[in-house]
Structure formats: C-alpha cells, structure tokens
Design a protein around this motif. Structure first.
Motif, PDB file in Angstrom:
ATOM      1  N   PHE A 153       0.788  -1.168  -0.035  1.00 49.10           N
ATOM      2  CA  PHE A 153       0.053   0.018  -0.059  1.00 49.10           C
ATOM      3  C   PHE A 153       0.621   1.414   0.219  1.00 49.10           C
ATOM      4  CE2 PHE A 153      -2.083  -3.502   1.961  1.00 49.10           C
ATOM      5  CZ  PHE A 153      -3.180  -3.540   1.263  1.00 49.10           C
ATOM      6  N   PRO A 154       0.384   2.229  -0.860  1.00 53.81           N
ATOM      7  CA  PRO A 154       1.150   3.449  -0.834  1.00 53.81           C
ATOM      8  C   PRO A 154       1.200   4.222   0.334  1.00 53.81           C
ATOM      9  CG  PRO A 154      -0.450   3.790  -2.488  1.00 53.81           C
ATOM     10  CD  PRO A 154      -0.546   2.371  -1.828  1.00 53.81           C
ATOM     11  N   VAL A 155       2.173   5.150   0.614  1.00 52.24           N
ATOM     12  CA  VAL A 155       2.042   6.191   1.496  1.00 52.24           C
ATOM     13  C   VAL A 155       1.313   7.325   0.739  1.00 52.24           C
ATOM     14  CG1 VAL A 155       3.116   7.928   3.164  1.00 52.24           C
ATOM     15  CG2 VAL A 155       3.825   5.395   3.279  1.00 52.24           C
ATOM     16  N   HIS A 156       0.392   7.926   1.134  1.00 55.22           N
ATOM     17  CA  HIS A 156      -0.270   8.855   0.419  1.00 55.22           C
ATOM     18  C   HIS A 156      -0.138  10.465   1.026  1.00 55.22           C
ATOM     19  CE1 HIS A 156      -3.914  10.087   2.675  1.00 55.22           C
ATOM     20  NE2 HIS A 156      -4.029   8.697   3.000  1.00 55.22           N
ATOM     21  N   SER A 157       0.218  10.312   2.544  1.00 60.15           N
ATOM     22  CA  SER A 157       0.605  11.388   2.945  1.00 60.15           C
ATOM     23  C   SER A 157       1.365  11.782   4.062  1.00 60.15           C
ATOM     24  CB  SER A 157      -0.609  12.680   3.311  1.00 60.15           C
ATOM     25  OG  SER A 157      -1.479  12.081   3.986  1.00 60.15           O
ATOM     26  N   LEU A 158       2.122  12.625   4.440  1.00 62.15           N
ATOM     27  CA  LEU A 158       2.735  12.756   5.574  1.00 62.15           C
ATOM     28  C   LEU A 158       2.243  13.771   6.510  1.00 62.15           C
ATOM     29  CD1 LEU A 158       6.434  12.566   4.743  1.00 62.15           C
ATOM     30  CD2 LEU A 158       5.223  10.740   5.438  1.00 62.15           C
ATOM     31  N   GLN A 159       1.823  13.728   7.580  1.00 64.79           N
ATOM     32  CA  GLN A 159       1.043  14.679   8.412  1.00 64.79           C
ATOM     33  C   GLN A 159       2.442  15.420   9.224  1.00 64.79           C
ATOM     34  OE1 GLN A 159      -1.501  12.863  11.399  1.00 64.79           O
ATOM     35  NE2 GLN A 159      -2.463  11.557   9.841  1.00 64.79           N
ATOM     36  N   VAL A 160       2.612  16.504   8.777  1.00 67.39           N
ATOM     37  CA  VAL A 160       3.833  17.469   9.350  1.00 67.39           C
ATOM     38  C   VAL A 160       3.078  18.738   9.933  1.00 67.39           C
ATOM     39  CG1 VAL A 160       5.849  18.654   8.610  1.00 67.39           C
ATOM     40  CG2 VAL A 160       5.398  16.647   7.467  1.00 67.39           C
ATOM     41  N   GLY A 161       3.457  18.776  11.366  1.00 67.90           N
ATOM     42  CA  GLY A 161       3.081  19.905  12.043  1.00 67.90           C
ATOM     43  C   GLY A 161       4.149  20.307  13.080  1.00 67.90           C
ATOM     44  N   LYS A 162       4.243  21.518  13.342  1.00 64.31           N
ATOM     45  CA  LYS A 162       4.994  22.344  14.124  1.00 64.31           C
ATOM     46  C   LYS A 162       6.655  21.509  13.874  1.00 64.31           C
ATOM     47  CE  LYS A 162       1.745  23.342  17.738  1.00 64.31           C
ATOM     48  NZ  LYS A 162       1.247  22.687  18.853  1.00 64.31           N
ATOM     49  N   GLU A 163       7.196  21.317  12.785  1.00 64.81           N
ATOM     50  CA  GLU A 163       8.268  20.817  12.500  1.00 64.81           C
ATOM     51  C   GLU A 163       8.463  19.445  12.939  1.00 64.81           C
ATOM     52  OE1 GLU A 163      11.682  23.344  13.291  1.00 64.81           O
ATOM     53  OE2 GLU A 163      10.798  25.043  12.316  1.00 64.81           O
ATOM     54  N   MET A 164       7.360  18.893  12.917  1.00 65.50           N
ATOM     55  CA  MET A 164       7.310  17.350  13.342  1.00 65.50           C
ATOM     56  C   MET A 164       6.637  16.644  12.366  1.00 65.50           C
ATOM     57  SD  MET A 164       9.466  16.992  16.115  1.00 65.50           S
ATOM     58  CE  MET A 164       9.023  15.458  16.896  1.00 65.50           C
ATOM     59  N   CYS A 165       7.200  15.434  12.007  1.00 69.56           N
ATOM     60  CA  CYS A 165       6.287  14.681  11.176  1.00 69.56           C
ATOM     61  C   CYS A 165       5.539  13.757  12.146  1.00 69.56           C
ATOM     62  CB  CYS A 165       7.105  13.494  10.540  1.00 69.56           C
ATOM     63  SG  CYS A 165       6.289  12.390   9.397  1.00 69.56           S
ATOM     64  N   ILE A 166       4.154  13.785  12.336  1.00 68.11           N
ATOM     65  CA  ILE A 166       3.450  13.325  13.389  1.00 68.11           C
ATOM     66  C   ILE A 166       2.666  12.064  12.820  1.00 68.11           C
ATOM     67  CG2 ILE A 166       3.092  15.090  14.937  1.00 68.11           C
ATOM     68  CD1 ILE A 166       0.699  15.987  13.537  1.00 68.11           C
ATOM     69  N   GLY A 167       2.529  11.796  11.530  1.00 64.56           N
ATOM     70  CA  GLY A 167       2.078  10.754  10.845  1.00 64.56           C
ATOM     71  C   GLY A 167       2.149  10.132   9.663  1.00 64.56           C
TER      72      GLY A 167
END
Lengths: 366, 397
Positions: free
Chosen positions: A259-273
């Motif tokens: 399964f492909p990764v479709h997005s990275l959750q990036v917030g406050k300079e951190m990859c959170i998901g």
C-alpha cells in the motif's frame, strides 16, 4: 503494546529503506517498514555496481555501511560480498560486462579468473535468455582482449512444460516449491556441464532460495554455478529483496507492504503521522522518527520541494530551514538532495538516516 | 497458482497485458482466467497500483464456460440463496449434502468434488445485545453467509466480544457480499447484491454506526465499495464509498480499543501454542496484523504467524472438481508450515480457509474471536490448558 505507533517508521523498502530499518532493529527498537511494492533491490540484477563516490561520501563510513549491509545479507541467508574500491567485471545476459562492487556468491562465480572454460546453458522455451548470443559475444571479447577464456553454448530441455515462451518467474516459482523439479533440473544440467568447471545459467534458481540451498546444488552438480540476471525484475534481485524483507519481518520489524503512503502529517516541524492508503479508510502510522526512502515517488509527500538535506539527513526547504525535526531522507531522495549516487551510496544514506533516526529519537518530541 | 501450474500465465499477463488486446477487441478468452484465485496478492505486488485483479475478474465474467460448469457456477455465485434454502430444513440439507450417492451425483452432474465436505447449515439468530446500548459507540456486524447460515453462534460470540470491549453491537440481516459471485464470473449478481446491501447499510452508516466484519473476504469486498460495481450510479456509488470508509475488521476495531487502552484484558492465564494464518483478503485490507497482536495478549499463549501464503481454497474454487488438485497443491506450503509450527491448533478468520486447513492437515481450526472470548472465561475444572479447545464446537474434518 501499540500496533500503530513505533520508535521508527521507515517508508520504502529499497536498499536505503531496508538498511535503515535494520539499523533501527539492531538497537532493539520497534520498527515499521512501509512500502508500496518491492523496492529498488527487486528491480535490480541482484548485484551492486561500483559507483563513483558522491559529494557527501566518506570512504571509511561507506566501508562501515557496506560491512553492515553485508552482515545483514549474511544473516538473511543470501550473503553479499565485495569491495567498494575493487570492482570486478561480471558478464550480463547480452554478453557485455558490468563493473560490479558487491554481489552474492552465485554471481561472483561468473567473474572467476581461473581461466576455466565455461559452458553457458540456455533452456528451451526460455527465449529471454539466448545462450549462443551470449557465448558469441563473450568469446569475441575474450579474443579481443587476448584472454584464454572460452565459452561454449548449450541448450537443455526441461521435462516440465512451461509453455512457450517460458518466463524466469515460472521456472523460479517451480524451483522454490518443488524439490522434485530441483532434482530434475540438476539431472538435466549434469550432461551439459560435463567437462566444464563453470556453468552459466539464466537467473532461475528460486525467488527465495537460501545460499545454503544453492551451495548444496552446486556440490551435487560438481561445478560452480553462475547465475546471470535477466531483464528486470530479475530473479536475483527479487531473491535478495525477499530474503532481506523476510529476515527483517522474522526479527520483529512490522512490515506493511502493498500500500502506498499518500501523505505525511507534518506539523510544528514534526512528522506526526504517515498515512497509508488502504481499502476503505487510511491506515495512519506514527513514529518518533520517520525515515523517508521512497525514491522519486516521495517528493510530493512533502508540502514543499526538497532543496537539500542537513548533516543529519533531514530535508531542507528553499529557505534552508529543516522541514521536520524527526524526518530523515535516504536513498534516491537523499541522492537528489545531497548527491548520494548508486546502490552503495543508497546503502550509505540508509545507514546514516537510520543511525540519526535512532540517535535523535525523542530529542525533539513535543 | 504459478508454482503449482507452471503453464499458468500469471496475473501480469492475464491482467494488464491481455487487457490491452481485450480493449482492442482482439479475442483473448482463455481458460486460465478461471484459475485466478482472486487473492488480490497481485494488487499488492504491483508498485504502481494497477488494479490487476479487477481486470482479471471482469475478463472472467465474460469467459465462456461449458454448460455443466456454467450451471454449477450459477449456484456457487449464490451462497446466500443456497444458505436460505438449506436453512429451511437444515437437518435434511446436511444429511443430503453429506450422502455419498448425492455427492456422486453432484460430481457427475455438477462437477463438484466429492472429496470435500460441505459446511453444515444451521438455523439460528444471534442474541440481542445485553447492554442495550447506552452511549457506547454503535456497531453493526455484517455477518456474511458463513455466520448467517453455517455458524450463527459465532455471530453471537462476536457480538459478546464487542459488547465486552465497549461497543453496542447488533447483527445485521444483510445479503451475501458478492465475493463468490465475482469469483464465479457473475458480475450481475455481484451488482444486485451490492445494491441490496447498500440499501440495508447506508442509513445506519449515515447515523454514525460503524460496520464490522468477522470475515476477511466480506470485509475486503465492502471496503473496496463492493469492488466498485456501483460506481456508475452516483447515489449508490457514493453511499457504497461512505459504507466502505466506515467498515472495520473485527480485529481492527478491537486493536483500536487496545491501542487506546480500552481493551478488556482480563484474560485468564493459559498455556498453549497457536498457529495463525492470515487470509489473503486480510492481507489485502492493509490493516497490519491485528489478530496476531491481540491473541498474543492472552497470557501463556504463543502465537506463530505462519506467513505461508494462500491456503488455495479460494471460496468455491476448491470445491470445483477440475480445480481440486490445484487448490490442494497451492495450500501445500501452508499445510507444511502448520505441521512445522507444532501448534495445538490453528486459527484464521476466514471460514473457507478454516475448511481448507482442516481438510489439508486434519487440525482443528477456529476463528480467533472464539479464542479471545474463551480467554476471558475461567478455565474449566481440572482442565486448565485445554479449556479453549474443549469449548470450541467440533467441526467435521
């Protein structure tokens, strides 16, 4: 135990991703390996070419990374060996030679310089591999170089009907599952190999076979077996990938494959998901550190283009700011960002990214 | 399939390669289409997300079969209808389906292998929820044909497990999910079943109820919006997508509770070794391996994740006389893995995988929900380690 939260999430299962995952696992961490499909290893010929050093290379660290990778392949039952500084020529299926730095034993056999005469054996119906053409080209090369090497072409017919044209995948799958077929193949090879010390075959000896099994076949046949990779995906590339992936799986790495990764959750300079596309609804994985090693495909995963990476392999945006403190680049992404070229450099980038992902883990947790 | 039938062209050729010719109208119909197991492993292997299995399924639906097999597959495409008829008088149906002369006749006239036993049919309905709801999140169990017609008591157990872990659960009275219809080349039936199911589930989902499945094939079918068969109809298509987004595998839901620290972990210590087989349709849901992690939480249980490929039965495939041998050959690797695991028993959430494993290894194979539920119960007097085994209903092997 958390099923979706990990110490390190590695995205991509090519040379870089698998190396990074192995580094993190070696530290006893909880590691997830996410991949869309088989990575760069599976699409390659199963050997690692000698590439010029990239700008960020460091000879000592490259040797260290390659020693780690070779040890990993040994544990996975498909030992790869070689020397960064001493590449040797290995014939390809078109009868040319490639300059190879690292390869499994069955590939190195083809590079042997013991002046032994060699038989190239093709299989009737397997039209992708032309033994006569390969022998002709190699003999021409030997003659031009004034080398005493001589190649003879022979063809064998298998009792089992694979249809015409047969594919290497059909034969390799049968080889994996059926001990009787393996015996049959050896019997068919025996007369063709008689009088030769070395036999060159198309890469068909199983998608999962261990080095131990191949060495056993070699002993039964009484001469050294060399496999020649065919067009990608070659059996040798697939075998190396399968063995490494299943070794990591058996040593406790959670593998999310297909399964492909479709997005990275990036917030406050951190990859959170890390959001993985799955039927129905996405699967979201969390990692204290995330290693991104998905080749060119992963560029759109970040909101901005990657302008480079910092000494800790973290992606930089156009202003030179770190995009996420816990996100590390490896593989082709690091190549485009910082000049890591070729398979050995991909391993080095995976080694570095994996090491930084481990050592900085938790340091930036909000 | 490639491993056991060397001439099988493989998914790449049967799917995308022939698809180009099919789209140009070149006749490419081949009997090999019938040998696709519908395991969806090709979809997982393709790094470019080509919908290989769907191309093969569509081509299979247009494949011409001899009359006798077409008639058999008409029935095989409709397990819901078979279930409804068989549960009118279950005892009589089970007697008839097990009778040797009947099986011989089925073998001759319907090309159904006499070497396998049919699952027993039982009439029954799951108990109404004990909790009565309250403000707990509501879930609706999509029972699938197996729970509905063969193992209604399993439906009750799943409800109990969900209730125990913070949900208010009920069993829906839904139709077949349509996997057997597609597997037997009947896309028309698959479409009408999907439509009926969407009618039954859409309002519930819109009211905030989550759908849960205990069968991985039903789960995969619903999560892919019934294979997209309703996509051309705007209203039904979007309802199917909403249902898909709100459908969860039972273990996925329980693992979600576990991750949130809400799983009831009052498991009684026990001591046995378990071999877990992840069905292909579980792997193709992209949810990791929640059963493996859940079962490992029972103190004293050792779980081995077999990871030995497809079992080979593929629903009705293994019942087809001409495909029985291929079905067993595909499963051989798994059977060998099970023997090597030296477990007390085997667990897998797919009802037909269970049948195949029991047929191929003679080992008791049960749904993981039964094990988890049983682990909450104190061990029976004098029999500590075997309590799970004892309370599991015996199944015909």
């Amino acid at each position: 135990m958390q099923s979706k939260s990990f110490d390190v999430v590695v995205v991509g299962s090519g040379f870089a991703g698998l190396t990074a995952a192995a580094i993190a696992k070696r530290q006893g961490l909880r590691v997830a390996l996410v991949s869309t499909g088989p990575g760069s290893i599976a699409l390659g010929p199963g050997w690692l070419k000698a590439e010029p050093f990239g700008p960020s290379s460091d000879a000592a660290e490259l040797s260290e990374a390659m020693a780690f990778f070779c040890e990993l392949t040994r544990q996975a039952g498909c030992p790869v060996a070689g020397d960064v500084a001493n590449p040797r020529p290995i014939p390809n299926y078109l009868g040319s030679c490639e300059s190879v730095a690292f390869a499994p034993q069955r590939l190195w056999n083809a590079a042997g310089d013991d002046k032994a005469s060699t038989v190239i054996v093709g299989i009737r119906g397997l039209s992708i591999f032309d033994e006569s053409f390969m022998a002709e080209r190699l003999n021409e090369r030997a003659k031009a170089a004034g080398s005493p090497d001589a190649y003879t072409a022979r063809q064998i017919a298998l009792r089992r009907d694979f249809g015409i044209p047969a594919t290497v995948l059909q034969i390799a799958t049968c080889f994996d599952r059926d001990a009787a077929f393996r015996a049959e193949l050896i019997e068919a090879l025996r007369p063709a190999a008689s009088g030769f010390r070395r036999i060159l075959l198309p890469g068909i000896l199983g998608l999962h076979s261990s080095d131990w099994l191949l060495a056993q076949l070699e002993a039964e046949l009484g001469c050294s077996i060399c496999e020649v990779p065919t067009l990608p995906p070659s059996i040798l590339g697939l075998r190396l990938f399968h063995r490494l992936q299943s070794y990591l799986h058996s040593s406790g790495v959670e593998v999310f494959s297909g399964f492909p990764v479709h997005s990275l959750q990036v917030g406050k300079e951190m990859c959170i998901g890390v959001d993985v596309t799955a039927p129905g609804h996405p699967l979201t994985l969390h990692g204290e550190s995330v290693v991104l090693a998905t080749g060119r495909r992963s560029v759109p995963l970040l909101a901005e283009p990657i302008a480079g990476c910092d000494p800790l392999m973290r992606p930089l945006d156009a202003t030179g700011a770190v995009m996420a403190q816990n996100l590390f680049l490896a593989g082709t992404l690091a190549h485009s960002a910082a000049g890591y070229r070729g398979d050995t450099m991909r391993i080095l980038s995976g080694y570095r990214a994996g090491t930084f992902a481990v050592t900085t883990r938790g340091a930036y947790a909000s | 399939m490639l491993g056991v039938n060397p001439q099988y062209p493989g998914p790449k050729r049967l799917g995308p390669e022939l698809e180009r010719l099919r789209r140009e109208g070149v006749p490419t119909d081949t009997e090999w289409l019938e040998y696709c197991l519908g395991c969806h492993r090709c979809d997982l292997a393709c790094p470019h997300q080509v919908g290989v299995s769907e191309m093969i399924a569509q081509a299979k639906a247009r494949h011409h079969k001899p009359l006798i097999r077409a008639l058999r597959d008409w029935w095989f495409a409709r397990p819901g209808l078979i279930g409804k008829l068989s549960t009118i008088l279950p005892a009589l149906s089970n007697f008839g389906l097990a009778m040797k002369p009947a099986r011989l006749a089925m073998s001759i006239f319907m090309r159904i292998t006499p070497l396998r036993s049919f699952p027993e049919y039982r009439w029954g309905k799951a108990q109404k929820p004990i909790s009565g709801g309250g403000d707990r999140p509501r879930v609706l169990l999509f029972p699938g044909c197996s729970i509905r017609y063969n193992e209604p008591e399993l439906g009750g157990k799943v409800v109990e497990l969900l209730e125990r872990n913070g949900f208010s659960a009920e069993v829906a009275e839904t139709e077949c999910c349509g996997v057997p219809a597609m597997a037997n080349g009947n896309s028309g039936v698959a479409q009408s079943l999907a439509r009926a199911n969407v009618k039954l589930l859409a309002a519930q989902v819109d009211a905030g109820v989550r759908i849960v499945t205990a069968c991985s094939s039903c789960g995969h079918r619903i999560k892919t919006a019934f294979g997209g068969v309703l996509d051309e109809d705007k209203a039904f298509g979007s309802a199917a997508r909403r249902i898909a987004a709100n459908t969860f595998d039972l273990a996925e839901l329980l693992m979600e509770q576990s991750d949130a620290g809400k799983l009831d972990t009052a498991f009684q210590p026990t001591n046995f070794r378990l071999a877990y087989h992840a069905p292909c349709h579980q792997k193709s849901q992209g949810i990791g391996r929640p059963w493996f992690h859940l079962l490992r939480q029972i103190p004293g249980v050792t779980v081995e994740d077999l990871d030995a490929g497809c079992c080979g039965i593929s629903g009705t495939f293994g019942f087809k006389q001409e495909k029985y041998n291929a079905s067993m050959a595909v499963g051989q690797q798994l059977f060998d893995g099970i023997r090597a695991a030296q477990a007390e028993f085997v667990t897998t959430e797919c009802a037909t995988c269970q049948m195949q494993i029991e047929h191929g290894t003679s080992m008791k194979t049960i749904h993981p929900a039964e094990i988890l539920l049983q682990a909450y119960r104190p061990a029976a007097k004098g029999a500590e380690s075997d309590s799970v085994l004892e309370e599991v209903p015996a199944r015909m092997c």
